[in-house]
Write an enzyme that holds these catalytic residues in place. Structure first.
Site, PDB file in Angstrom:
ATOM      1  N   GLU A 209      36.041  48.741  46.025  1.00 39.16           N
ATOM      2  CA  GLU A 209      36.400  47.639  46.919  1.00 39.16           C
ATOM      3  C   GLU A 209      36.407  46.374  46.076  1.00 39.16           C
ATOM      4  O   GLU A 209      35.348  45.821  45.762  1.00 39.16           O
ATOM      5  CB  GLU A 209      35.396  47.536  48.073  1.00 39.16           C
ATOM      6  CG  GLU A 209      35.403  48.733  49.012  1.00 39.16           C
ATOM      7  CD  GLU A 209      36.703  48.865  49.790  1.00 39.16           C
ATOM      8  OE1 GLU A 209      37.463  47.878  49.861  1.00 39.16           O
ATOM      9  OE2 GLU A 209      36.960  49.951  50.328  1.00 39.16           O
ATOM     10  N   CYS A 243      35.733  38.240  49.819  1.00 41.42           N
ATOM     11  CA  CYS A 243      36.800  38.924  49.076  1.00 41.42           C
ATOM     12  C   CYS A 243      38.145  38.879  49.792  1.00 41.42           C
ATOM     13  O   CYS A 243      39.190  38.989  49.159  1.00 41.42           O
ATOM     14  CB  CYS A 243      36.406  40.365  48.770  1.00 41.42           C
ATOM     15  SG  CYS A 243      36.010  41.342  50.231  1.00 41.42           S
TER      16      CYS A 243
END
Length: 455
Positions: A209, A243
């Protein structure tokens, strides 16, 4: 206990078969929920110390998310664990085919500092539900949260089942020397490459991720007020240390001035006139990141914000105009409360430009025309995103969350977390009541029949 001994103890425990039972998995999820409830005040305190998060932001972006994930998993786990029946061709008459979901075994979760609780425990929910054991390596940058995580897990679970390994880079390097059955990493693309390289030595499957420069495109027919409000919220939550935060804006030139004016208004509404004096405004994690972000303030023209407080490691929510692709702020993921602005005249031009870049973790499009919405969704590749919103896709446990290309591989949340930590094992049960002779060599008739069936 050494890291090697810890990994071996988890392997021995997994091989005992105790983690496989449905009741065991459900009970562990309930223990996890109780742990979070019992330590709720401590969690708020730790997140305040690490990032200056308010109780509201700590609950909505960390604790509340985890409670929802656990509840969703408990509700559906029995169905997820069921064998999955599969159809078979006529050549397989008499057989029964199905898929059995089995745990990988001993798993490693390496989590980042920006959401130190959520991003450490959310993958663990998937690992538990799938029947694995877990070793968690939290970030040393969020020291208070990492220490609390280690304490909570130690007092709730046997380390042979779930354990936390604290430490700096050296601890991660030691862990990566061990053979794990699955590795789940959240962090930067640069470190993700290292994780993948080390995992390859043992042929260990990974979920990465990562991140990237996630764009927000605001077309000329977008709602000015709602677009501004949702962009400001999505970008400056956690001081931009997210993010999937919009990394830069692509605004249609016809509405650029109006949108920037409305964004300034929304910033004052959400973060007060003086964000640096707002006790609930999140700080930058450490001085290195703070100094890195300051260099971006030298790019373009600051149209909002730009003030700093070095003692508190705070940077005002900042919007920068007159930016070009050659500016340093456009060369890497910002990961802070700085938002550069580009303008455009033609949506096709934006699409052509973005196609030349690495595929981002998220993309956001604001505009009312379904034709243009569909154009963006179809022509551009990205991990996931929203139409007329930001970040909100993460909160739906029925949507997989993950990247593509440079922004990562694999996905999780809800059922997808269970599937990430499960191997899909194919099984065929053959009948012994009869035997089809066509499968065996010999005989012209058999060959002609099988050719017709299979061709």
């Amino acid at each position: 206990m050494t890291i090697q001994a810890l990994v071996q103890s988890q392997r021995d425990y997994f091989l005992s078969g105790e983690t496989l039972d449905y009741r065991f998995r459900i009970n562990q999820l309930r223990k996890l929920r109780s742990m979070l409830e019992n330590y709720e005040k401590n969690i708020y305190r730790a997140l305040k110390q690490d990032l200056n998060k308010s109780k509201y932001e700590s609950f909505t972006t960390e604790l509340g998310f985890l409670f929802n994930e656990i509840k969703h998993t408990e509700k559906h786990l029995k169905d997820w664990m069921e064998d999955e029946s599969c159809d078979a061709p006529i050549t397989h008459k008499g057989t029964k085919s199905f898929i059995r979901k089995e745990p990988y075994g001993v798993t490693l979760v390496i989590s980042p500092w920006n959401y130190p609780l959520q991003l450490a425990i959310a993958p663990v929910i998937g690992a538990i539900s799938a029947g694995n054991t877990v070793i968690i390596k939290p970030s040393e940058y969020s020291q208070s949260s990492s220490s609390l995580l280690a304490k909570m897990m130690r007092e709730t679970f046997d380390p042979k089942y779930i354990a936390v390994v604290e430490g700096a880079k050296e601890a991660s390097e030691q862990l990566l020397q061990e053979k794990f059955d699955y590795i789940f990493f959240t962090g930067s693309t640069a470190v993700g490459k290292i994780i993948m390289r080390e995992a390859s030595k043992h042929l260990t499957p990974v979920t990465l991720e990562l991140g990237g420069k996630s764009p927000a495109i605001i077309d000329r027919d977008a709602s000015i007020e709602l677009s501004a409000k949702r962009i400001v919220w999505g970008k400056f939550t956690n001081a931009g240390q997210t993010c999937v935060a919009p990394d830069f804006l692509y605004i249609h030139s016809k509405i650029k001035d109006k949108l920037l004016k409305e964004m300034k208004k929304q910033l004052k509404s959400l973060y007060k006139k003086n964000p640096l004096g707002n006790d609930d405004y999140v700080r930058i994690i450490n001085e290195n990141h703070f100094n890195r972000l300051l260099t971006y303030l030298e790019n373009g023209t600051i149209v909002q914000g730009g003030n700093i407080d070095r003692n508190q490691l705070k940077i005002e929510p900042t919007i920068i105009d007159h930016i070009t692709w050659n500016d340093p702020v456009m060369q890497e993921e910002i990961f802070g409360p700085i938002l550069p602005v580009l303008s455009f005249e033609d949506l096709e031009e934006v699409i052509r430009t973005l196609k030349t870049m690495d595929k981002p973790l998220a993309l956001y499009y604001f505009g009312e025309k379904e034709k243009n919405q569909e154009k963006v969704i179809t022509k551009l590749s990205f991990g996931g995103g929203c139409i007329n919103d930001t970040l909100y896709h993460l909160a739906n446990p029925n949507l997989p969350f993950g990247g593509v290309g440079a922004s990562g591989m694999g996905a999780y949340h809800g059922k997808y977390s269970f599937e990430t930590f499960s191997h899909r094992k194919s099984i065929l049960k053959q009948t012994t009541k009869f035997d089809l002779p066509l499968r065996y060599p010999g005989g012209k008739l058999a060959f002609s029949i099988i050719k017709k069936v299979m061709k």
